[in-house]
Design an enzyme around this catalytic site. Structure first.
Site, short mmCIF file in Angstrom:
data_model
loop_
_atom_site.label_atom_id
_atom_site.label_comp_id
_atom_site.label_asym_id
_atom_site.label_seq_id
_atom_site.Cartn_x
_atom_site.Cartn_y
_atom_site.Cartn_z
N ASP A 183 -0.54 -7.55 1.54
CA ASP A 183 0.08 -6.21 1.55
C ASP A 183 1.60 -6.34 1.62
O ASP A 183 2.22 -6.08 2.65
CB ASP A 183 -0.47 -5.42 2.74
CG ASP A 183 -0.16 -3.94 2.66
OD1 ASP A 183 0.42 -3.51 1.64
OD2 ASP A 183 -0.50 -3.21 3.61
N GLY A 219 2.44 6.89 10.35
CA GLY A 219 3.88 7.07 10.44
C GLY A 219 4.73 6.33 9.46
O GLY A 219 5.31 6.96 8.61
N SER A 263 4.48 2.74 7.37
CA SER A 263 4.11 1.41 6.88
C SER A 263 5.28 0.72 6.21
O SER A 263 6.22 1.37 5.78
CB SER A 263 2.98 1.52 5.87
OG SER A 263 1.78 1.07 6.40
N GLY A 264 5.17 -0.56 6.07
CA GLY A 264 6.21 -1.31 5.39
C GLY A 264 7.35 -1.72 6.28
O GLY A 264 8.18 -2.54 5.90
N HIS A 318 0.81 -1.22 0.00
CA HIS A 318 0.00 0.00 0.00
C HIS A 318 0.84 1.27 0.00
O HIS A 318 0.31 2.37 -0.17
CB HIS A 318 -0.98 0.00 1.18
CG HIS A 318 -0.38 0.37 2.50
ND1 HIS A 318 -0.03 -0.56 3.44
CD2 HIS A 318 -0.07 1.57 3.03
CE1 HIS A 318 0.46 0.05 4.51
NE2 HIS A 318 0.45 1.35 4.28
#
Length: 603
Positions: A128, A223, A225-226, A80
């Protein structure tokens, strides 16, 4: 000899298979090592090099997501984060510590290819996960290392201790203060059955893993993601999740949701055909408390026996059982791992201050005198399963303190520390039985004390153990006193337990205190007479019961510590499915009393 086209083809296939076989374990000798990671404490700035696989993704000079290095050329992150799949203007920073100022240990790479999982759904957030191919390989250093990935056969039981790292807002629309140092936070895994009950059955898929405090305070927020969620197995860090989505910031009953890395071993190896990432089977010990969870849409798990069909039950936690303890005599020596599985090290700013004792699955008792420097719970950390204050401790866990309560009697007082996370019980972490009913410890009863006294235990400061015996208190006699032969207690031993075995169970008889010149005349007199006077644990029975509630059952011949890994987390279901939005992870201090953190980014 002339080779036919078929022979050439077969040799080519064989050679390719050989390369793939080598590639499958090519990273296992380097992944998951963080030589500069000496802290296992959540809710704070990360130290340089503590998480050497952490990367910062920038587009057009702006940080927007996190990720993890999985070999010299590939980064794992969330799908995302990439509405725009063009690698133009995308930069990956490795070895970065702060988002502002200089970072002496960092390098940067552009990206040659972005590979989003073909099954990614922006509406359900399923699958995701994305791979980034760096434009050129990086060189591994103490500050740049790949993380190991959880293999398809991994298990992450409810309450598995995990860590999330990242940069980003400390709360909604409030930026991480300058210089925007990398943050770290400890969160426990929330089983998928419980997570389905909280979010709604259709929201959580088997491709996801959840983590956070059910009561709120540690979770994801706008903040980064990933970014990676990792757990430690032995000396190796294994990535279990990729920050994906959640409902709100650190809200009760809404843990963070992550892409479950172990579901993508085949897909990752299909895309990375050389120097494949190191996949490690992470194995949870004990019983998965999530199996006991049920709610509307998540039916109870039936188990079939020879005679009847029943519902799976969680084995009760017992106290006072030490499978690895065979102590029957002796004087003093270095303890061995697991001998005193209830021993706790109370740490302030990363340094051992006092001993303590696990008295229930989420509560530790110590001496109130240990907290003169601070009575703020968030300043303290409890380390369980530790043997050495220096050196490696493969069986330990480190947990922040959520609440600190002191008794307020007229003499010696005790402290009860409520842990922010419930630890998994193992042979190396067990609660001791607390003397609530006023057991009788007759003269000559053999007892033990243990602690990390200053100057003891050699270079690595191994836990020390001392045998003593109960003696008459003489003029110091009191219904609230228990006396032993003289003990040479040192600073650092204070707060630990006086332990006596009654029947099958070890009993906490008293909290260790160290007499000083400011103590009562009775204490000084007792010391001079080679007698040590302590206040009985049973003196604090009402206080302890009011703070802790019910205590674990005593161990018997039919119950042992091997059944103790059960986590009695049986929260009710929340109503309905919740609206969720993708986010990237960053650490966010939302509830100071719990050092609350939640990390994520609007990708």
């Amino acid at each position: 000899m002339k080779m036919t086209r078929k022979m050439i083809h077969l040799l080519s296939v064989a050679f390719s298979i050989a390369l793939l076989m080598r590639g499958c374990d090519a990273q296992l000798d380097v992944c998951g090592r963080a030589s500069l990671n000496t802290r296992i404490v959540g809710g704070q700035n990360a130290s340089p090099g503590a998480w050497p696989w952490q990367v910062s993704l920038h587009r057009n000079s702006r940080h927007f997501c996190g990720g993890s290095l999985i070999n010299k050329e590939w980064v794992l992150t969330a799908a995302h984060c990439f509405d725009n799949t063009s690698p133009s203007g995308l930069t990956v920073y490795l070895g970065r510590q702060t988002q502002e100022g200089t970072n002496a240990n960092e390098v940067s790479r552009s990206v040659s290819e972005i590979i989003k999982h073909p099954g990614y759904s922006s509406s359900s957030h399923d699958n995701d996960i994305t791979l980034l191919h760096l434009s050129s390989p990086v060189t591994f250093t103490d500050y740049i290392q790949p993380v190991c990935l959880a293999s398809s056969s991994s298990t992450f039981f409810n309450r598995t201790v995990s860590w999330v790292t990242g940069w980003g807002n400390i709360r909604t629309e409030v930026a991480l203060p300058s210089p925007q140092n990398l943050q770290e936070v400890q969160v426990p895994v929330v089983g998928n059955r419980q997570c389905k009950c909280l979010y709604g059955v259709s929201t959580i898929t088997d491709n996801m893993i959840c983590a956070g405090l059910i009561e709120g305070g540690k979770d994801s927020c706008q903040g980064d993601s990933g970014g990676p969620m990792v757990s430690k197995q032995g000396s190796i860090w294994v990535q279990s999740g990729i920050v994906s989505f959640g409902d709100g910031c650190a809200l009760a009953n809404f843990p963070g949701v992550y892409a479950r890395v172990s579901k993508y071993q085949s897909w990752i190896n299909e895309k990375i055909t050389t120097s494949q990432p190191g996949f490690v089977t992470f194995t949870s010990n004990g019983t998965d408390g999530d199996l006991a969870i049920s709610c509307s849409g998540v039916p109870a798990i039936p188990t079939t026996t020879v005679a009847t069909t029943t519902t799976t039950t969680v084995a009760p936690v017992v106290c006072g059982s030490a499978t690895l303890n065979t102590r029957v005599g002796g004087n003093s020596s270095l303890a061995s791992s697991g001998v005193w599985p209830w021993m706790a090290s109370l740490q302030f700013n990363g340094s051992h201050v006092c001993g303590g004792t696990l008295i229930a699955q989420r509560f530790v008792m110590s001496s109130a005198s240990c907290f003169t420097r601070s009575t703020n719970a968030s300043d303290w950390t409890v380390v369980l399963g530790r043997l050495n204050q220096n050196g490696s401790n493969p069986n330990e866990v480190s947990i922040k303190v959520a609440n600190l309560t002191l008794s307020n009697g007229t003499g010696d007082n005790v402290a009860v520390l409520q842990l922010a996370v419930t630890p998994n019980l193992t042979n190396f972490i067990q609660p001791i039985c607390v003397d609530i009913g006023g057991n009788t410890f007759s003269a000559n009863t053999q007892c033990w004390v243990a602690g990390w006294g200053s100057g003891a235990g050699g270079v690595i400061q191994t836990l020390q153990e001392y045998q003593t015996s109960v003696v008459s208190c003489g003029n110091s006699s009191s219904d609230n006193s228990i006396c032993t032969s003289s003990l040479n207690l040192q600073q650092g031993d204070q707060g630990g337990p006086l332990m006596c075995k009654l029947g099958q169970s070890w009993i906490h008889a008293a909290v260790l205190t160290i007499p000083t010149l400011t103590n009562s005349t009775a204490s000084r007199s007792a010391r001079a007479q080679d007698v040590q006077v302590f206040t009985k644990t049973s003196s604090f029975a009402s206080f302890l019961t009011s703070v802790v509630g019910p205590f674990p059952l005593k161990a018997t011949n039919s119950t042992s510590s091997t059944t103790s890994a059960a986590n009695n987390s049986t929260l009710g279901a929340s109503s309905g499915s919740q609206t969720s939005s993708p986010f990237c992870f960053t650490v966010s201090v939302l509830l100071p009393a719990l050092t609350a953190l939640k990390i994520f980014h609007q990708g």
